[in-house]
Design an enzyme around this catalytic site. Structure first.
Site, short mmCIF file in Angstrom:
data_model
loop_
_atom_site.label_atom_id
_atom_site.label_comp_id
_atom_site.label_asym_id
_atom_site.label_seq_id
_atom_site.Cartn_x
_atom_site.Cartn_y
_atom_site.Cartn_z
CG HIS A 36 -2.12 -0.95 0.99
ND1 HIS A 36 -3.36 -0.58 0.54
CD2 HIS A 36 -2.20 -2.30 1.17
CE1 HIS A 36 -4.16 -1.64 0.47
NE2 HIS A 36 -3.46 -2.70 0.84
CB THR A 37 4.40 1.97 -0.22
OG1 THR A 37 4.76 0.72 -0.83
CG2 THR A 37 4.55 1.86 1.27
CG LEU A 135 0.05 -14.97 -5.92
CD1 LEU A 135 0.14 -16.46 -6.18
CD2 LEU A 135 1.28 -14.51 -5.13
CG ASP A 182 0.06 -5.43 -8.70
OD1 ASP A 182 0.86 -5.31 -7.76
OD2 ASP A 182 -1.16 -5.61 -8.54
P1 ADP Z 1 -5.19 -10.72 -8.68
O1 ADP Z 1 -4.54 -9.72 -9.58
O2 ADP Z 1 -4.72 -10.65 -7.29
O3 ADP Z 1 -5.14 -12.12 -9.21
P2 ADP Z 1 -7.50 -9.18 -9.40
O4 ADP Z 1 -8.89 -9.11 -8.86
O5 ADP Z 1 -6.70 -7.94 -9.45
O6 ADP Z 1 -6.74 -10.33 -8.62
O7 ADP Z 1 -7.57 -9.74 -10.88
C1 ADP Z 1 -8.23 -10.94 -11.14
C2 ADP Z 1 -9.16 -10.75 -12.33
O8 ADP Z 1 -8.38 -10.61 -13.53
C3 ADP Z 1 -10.04 -11.97 -12.60
O9 ADP Z 1 -11.21 -11.91 -11.81
C4 ADP Z 1 -10.32 -11.81 -14.08
O10 ADP Z 1 -11.34 -10.87 -14.29
C5 ADP Z 1 -9.02 -11.24 -14.61
N1 ADP Z 1 -8.12 -12.32 -15.09
C6 ADP Z 1 -6.90 -12.63 -14.60
N2 ADP Z 1 -6.35 -13.67 -15.28
C7 ADP Z 1 -7.24 -14.01 -16.23
C8 ADP Z 1 -7.27 -15.01 -17.26
N3 ADP Z 1 -6.26 -15.86 -17.45
N4 ADP Z 1 -8.38 -15.06 -18.04
C9 ADP Z 1 -9.39 -14.21 -17.88
N5 ADP Z 1 -9.41 -13.26 -16.93
C10 ADP Z 1 -8.37 -13.15 -16.11
MG MG Z 2 -4.67 -7.62 -9.37
#
Ligand code: ADP
Ligand code: MG
Length: 392
Positions: A36-37, A135, A182
């Site tokens: 959160h920085t 992640l 990220d």
């Molecule tokens: P994190 O980045 O921590 O995994 P987020 O909520 O930021 O979680 O992002 C996850 C979202 O990104 C999923 O709910 C989906 O909408 C999208 N996403 C990530 N990878 C894929 C993929 N391989 N195919 C389709 N959508 C994806």
């Molecule tokens: Mg994310």
């Protein structure tokens, strides 16, 4: 076993009946320290992980863009010149397309805004980055798409410009108010190194992690509690940080130092002060971690990592019982350091452990989750890996 790269190719061929022009990929990331920085213009120290999202991409002549993913039932298709009617998403509104499709379509839209133009494309996506586990599967899908379109549309943007494209998609097309960490980690990561990033200047420097030489490993303990991406706690924490900066009369909390904290305490309510204290001390911990890594190596950073977790648990209040259990159990079982990683309210924790005690720590955490009645965690080791690139 089919690799996600093969799966992306297969999906592409099923969708179009021909082979893709190429396959590009970008990794997920783990944040070693600095939570959160990023949106406070501060410091972070993430590294890219071996889990990647692959985009198999080919051109089409009709000016349309179609995205498909192994995670989704149906492909989504729109005209390239319609993207600017879909985005930006009004604050708080649902994207006008299925949410997952807004990530890659938003990248195409953000590239258009940056001046890129090109023919239509088909994009097929497959990934082995755990989704919603903190992640950054989101940065991975953005980075893979951005890398592919940058090349196919000959946009000639460098890696940090592509990171900003990904962030713009996530912020304005998906509507998730996340920082730049990220995407930078996913675009610029290197094998066996962490990325020391100044989120104000985007100045990025690699810091060797030397995990294998020092006999250490990094364990990811995914609690399987999904964090909500765009709403609730995350936005609230950002608002507290902005309030804290306004009270201190600085542009962002980056400009508040540990020495300013006694004054901050007098000026603000207790909750705002604790949010501010987390960010200010966390920035200092990132700087101290970089110094320790360079001077002494990864064995020297355990206490800083633990202090980061305590600050997130008690001051920023973004941990959950599953994350606290993972961290405390890992430390009791012999980890050198452990902390929750990512935005909080779910997701994963990491532990820095001797290679010889990976099994022991994993077993202890699994047992502790069972004893608490939590869903079984998903535990695996990661090594710092390469950032986005073309695969074939
Ligand atoms: P994190 O980045 O921590 O995994 P987020 O909520 O930021 O979680 O992002 C996850 C979202 O990104 C999923 O709910 C989906 O909408 C999208 N996403 C990530 N990878 C894929 C993929 N391989 N195919 C389709 N959508 C994806
Ligand atoms: Mg994310």
């Amino acid at each position: 076993m089919t690799t996600p790269q093969d799966a992306a190719r297969t999906l592409f061929e099923k969708l179009t009946g021909h082979a893709p022009a190429g396959v590009w990929s970008a990794p997920g990331r783990v944040n070693l320290i600095g939570e959160h920085t990023d949106y406070n213009d501060g410091f972070v120290l993430p590294f890219a992980i071996p889990h990647r999202t692959y985009a198999a991409v080919g051109m089409r002549e009709d000016g349309r863009i179609r995205v498909a993913s192994t995670f989704a039932e149906e492909a989504v298709e729109v005209a390239l010149d319609e993207l600017n009617t879909l985005f930006p998403t009004a604050t708080g509104a649902e994207p006008a397309v299925q949410e997952w499709a807004a990530y890659p379509l938003g990248v195409a839209w953000a590239l258009q805004l940056a001046g890129a133009t090109g023919v239509g494309v088909d994009i097929a996506i497959a990934s082995d980055v755990p989704v919603g586990a903190g992640l950054s599967s989101s940065a991975a899908i953005e980075g893979a798409t951005a890398s592919a379109l940058n090349e196919l549309w000959d946009a000639q943007l460098d890696r940090s410009a592509l990171a900003r494209i990904g962030r713009r998609s996530e912020n304005e097309a998906v509507g998730a108010p996340t920082g730049i960490m990220d995407q930078m980690a996913s675009m610029l990561g290197e094998t066996d190194a962490a990325l020391f990033l100044d989120c104000r200047t985007l100045d990025a420097n690699l810091v060797p992690l030397s995990m294998s030489e020092t006999g250490l490993a990094i364990l990811v303990m995914d609690t399987r509690v999904k964090h909500a991406h765009s709403t609730g706690g995350y936005g609230e924490r950002r608002a507290s940080c902005e309030r804290g900066a306004a009270i201190m009369r600085v542009p962002s909390l980056r400009d508040v130092s540990v020495d300013d904290l006694p004054r901050a305490k007098e000026l603000m309510d207790d909750v705002t002060f604790r949010r501010v204290r987390h960010v200010v001390t966390e920035n200092q911990r990132v700087l101290d971690t970089v110094t320790a890594l360079r001077a002494q190596g990864p064995r020297a950073i355990g206490a800083l990592i633990v202090a980061s977790h305590v600050s997130m648990r008690d001051d920023f209040e973004i941990s959950i019982p599953e994350l606290d259990t993972a961290v405390e159990t890992a430390l009791t079982a012999g980890a050198i350091g452990a902390r929750m990683t990512g935005g909080g309210f779910g997701g994963a924790a990491i532990a820095l452990v001797e290679q010889g005690s990976v099994q022991q720590v994993s077993d202890a955490v699994t047992a502790a989750f069972a004893a608490s009645g939590f869903t079984a965690p998903h535990i695996f080791t990661v090594t710092p890996a390469a950032g986005a690139h073309r695969d074939s």
